[in-house]
Design a protein around this motif. Structure first.
Motif, PDB file in Angstrom:
ATOM      1  N   PRO A 140       0.805  -1.231   0.000  1.00  9.47           N
ATOM      2  CA  PRO A 140       0.000   0.000   0.000  1.00  9.47           C
ATOM      3  C   PRO A 140       0.837   1.281   0.000  1.00  9.47           C
ATOM      4  O   PRO A 140       0.424   2.285  -0.564  1.00  9.47           O
ATOM      5  N   LYS A 141       2.021   1.237   0.591  1.00 10.22           N
ATOM      6  CA  LYS A 141       2.848   2.449   0.628  1.00 10.22           C
ATOM      7  C   LYS A 141       3.330   2.853  -0.763  1.00 10.22           C
ATOM      8  O   LYS A 141       3.695   4.003  -0.983  1.00 10.22           O
ATOM      9  N   ASP A 142       3.314   1.904  -1.725  1.00 10.59           N
ATOM     10  CA  ASP A 142       3.754   2.207  -3.082  1.00 10.59           C
ATOM     11  C   ASP A 142       2.622   2.733  -3.975  1.00 10.59           C
ATOM     12  O   ASP A 142       2.875   3.129  -5.104  1.00 10.59           O
ATOM     13  N   LEU A 143       1.385   2.710  -3.470  1.00 12.43           N
ATOM     14  CA  LEU A 143       0.241   3.150  -4.257  1.00 12.43           C
ATOM     15  C   LEU A 143      -0.205   4.542  -3.829  1.00 12.43           C
ATOM     16  O   LEU A 143      -0.171   4.865  -2.644  1.00 12.43           O
ATOM     17  N   PRO A 144      -0.664   5.359  -4.786  1.00 15.04           N
ATOM     18  CA  PRO A 144      -1.227   6.660  -4.409  1.00 15.04           C
ATOM     19  C   PRO A 144      -2.471   6.461  -3.535  1.00 15.04           C
ATOM     20  O   PRO A 144      -3.167   5.449  -3.650  1.00 15.04           O
ATOM     21  N   GLU A 145      -2.749   7.429  -2.683  1.00 17.13           N
ATOM     22  CA  GLU A 145      -3.876   7.319  -1.758  1.00 17.13           C
ATOM     23  C   GLU A 145      -5.206   7.146  -2.495  1.00 17.13           C
ATOM     24  O   GLU A 145      -6.058   6.365  -2.076  1.00 17.13           O
ATOM     25  N   ALA A 146      -5.370   7.842  -3.613  1.00 12.52           N
ATOM     26  CA  ALA A 146      -6.614   7.727  -4.383  1.00 12.52           C
ATOM     27  C   ALA A 146      -6.799   6.306  -4.909  1.00 12.52           C
ATOM     28  O   ALA A 146      -7.915   5.779  -4.930  1.00 12.52           O
ATOM     29  N   MET A 147      -5.711   5.678  -5.310  1.00 15.76           N
ATOM     30  CA  MET A 147      -5.800   4.319  -5.811  1.00 15.76           C
ATOM     31  C   MET A 147      -6.106   3.331  -4.686  1.00 15.76           C
ATOM     32  O   MET A 147      -6.828   2.358  -4.886  1.00 15.76           O
ATOM     33  N   GLN A 148      -5.577   3.572  -3.497  1.00 15.02           N
ATOM     34  CA  GLN A 148      -5.891   2.731  -2.345  1.00 15.02           C
ATOM     35  C   GLN A 148      -7.380   2.810  -2.018  1.00 15.02           C
ATOM     36  O   GLN A 148      -8.022   1.789  -1.760  1.00 15.02           O
ATOM     37  N   LYS A 149      -7.942   4.027  -2.053  1.00 15.01           N
ATOM     38  CA  LYS A 149      -9.368   4.207  -1.769  1.00 15.01           C
ATOM     39  C   LYS A 149     -10.230   3.530  -2.836  1.00 15.01           C
ATOM     40  O   LYS A 149     -11.239   2.914  -2.523  1.00 15.01           O
ATOM     41  N   ALA A 150      -9.825   3.655  -4.097  1.00 18.99           N
ATOM     42  CA  ALA A 150     -10.580   3.027  -5.175  1.00 18.99           C
ATOM     43  C   ALA A 150     -10.539   1.507  -5.039  1.00 18.99           C
ATOM     44  O   ALA A 150     -11.558   0.830  -5.212  1.00 18.99           O
ATOM     45  N   GLY A 151      -9.377   0.971  -4.709  1.00 16.50           N
ATOM     46  CA  GLY A 151      -9.256  -0.479  -4.505  1.00 16.50           C
ATOM     47  C   GLY A 151     -10.123  -0.969  -3.359  1.00 16.50           C
ATOM     48  O   GLY A 151     -10.772  -2.018  -3.459  1.00 16.50           O
TER      49      GLY A 151
END
Length: 127
Positions: free
Chosen positions: A34-45
Motif C-alpha cells: 500500500p505504501k507504493d500506491l497513491p492514496e486515491a488508488m488505495q481508496k478506489a481499490g
C-alpha cells in the motif's frame, strides 16, 4: 508474415487479459504494498473490494475476452468485450497511476486497431 505478427500480438494481448482475469480469482500475483500506491488508488481499490461481485465479473469478462481475442474468427467480439475494461485501465492510468500510462496506451492502441480492422463485422449492429 503480417498474419504471423498479428497473431503473436493478439496472442500476447489475449494472454495478458486471461492472466489478469485469472488473478482476480486465484490471487497468485501479489499486489504492490500500500505504501507504493497513491492514496486515491488505495481508496478506489477498497471501494472495489467492498462491492463483492465487481472484481469477479471483471475477471470473467477479461478471461472470455482474452480467449476470444486470440483466435481470428472471434477476435472482433473479444475486442468489443475488452473495450470497456480497456477504457477503465486507461482512465485509471491517466488519473491515478501515470507510470503505467505507456503500457495502457499500447494495449488500448492494439484493441482499437483490432476494432478498426474488423469494423465491417460491427456494421450490421448499427444499421
Amino acid at each position: 508474415m503480417k498474419k504471423t505478427i498479428l497473431f503473436i500480438i493478439c496472442l500476447i494481448f489475449g494472454l495478458f487479459f486471461i492472466n489478469a482475469g485469472l488473478n482476480k480469482f486465484f490471487n497468485y500475483m501479489p499486489p504492490p504494498p500500500p505504501k507504493d500506491l497513491p492514496e486515491a488508488m488505495q481508496k478506489a481499490g477498497a471501494a472495489f473490494m467492498t462491492i463483492g461481485w465487481l472484481m469477479p465479473l471483471t475477471g470473467i469478462f477479461e478471461i472470455i475476452g482474452g480467449f476470444l481475442f486470440i483466435f481470428g474468427k472471434t477476435r472482433a467480439l473479444g475486442a468489443i468485450i475488452i473495450l470497456p475494461i480497456m477504457v477503465g485501465i486507461v482512465l485509471t492510468a491517466i488519473y491515478q497511476a501515470p507510470n503505467v500510462l505507456p503500457l495502457a496506451l499500447v494495449l488500448a492502441a492494439i484493441n482499437v486497431w483490432i476494432i478498426i480492422d474488423n469494423r465491417e463485422k460491427y456494421l450490421p449492429m448499427v444499421r
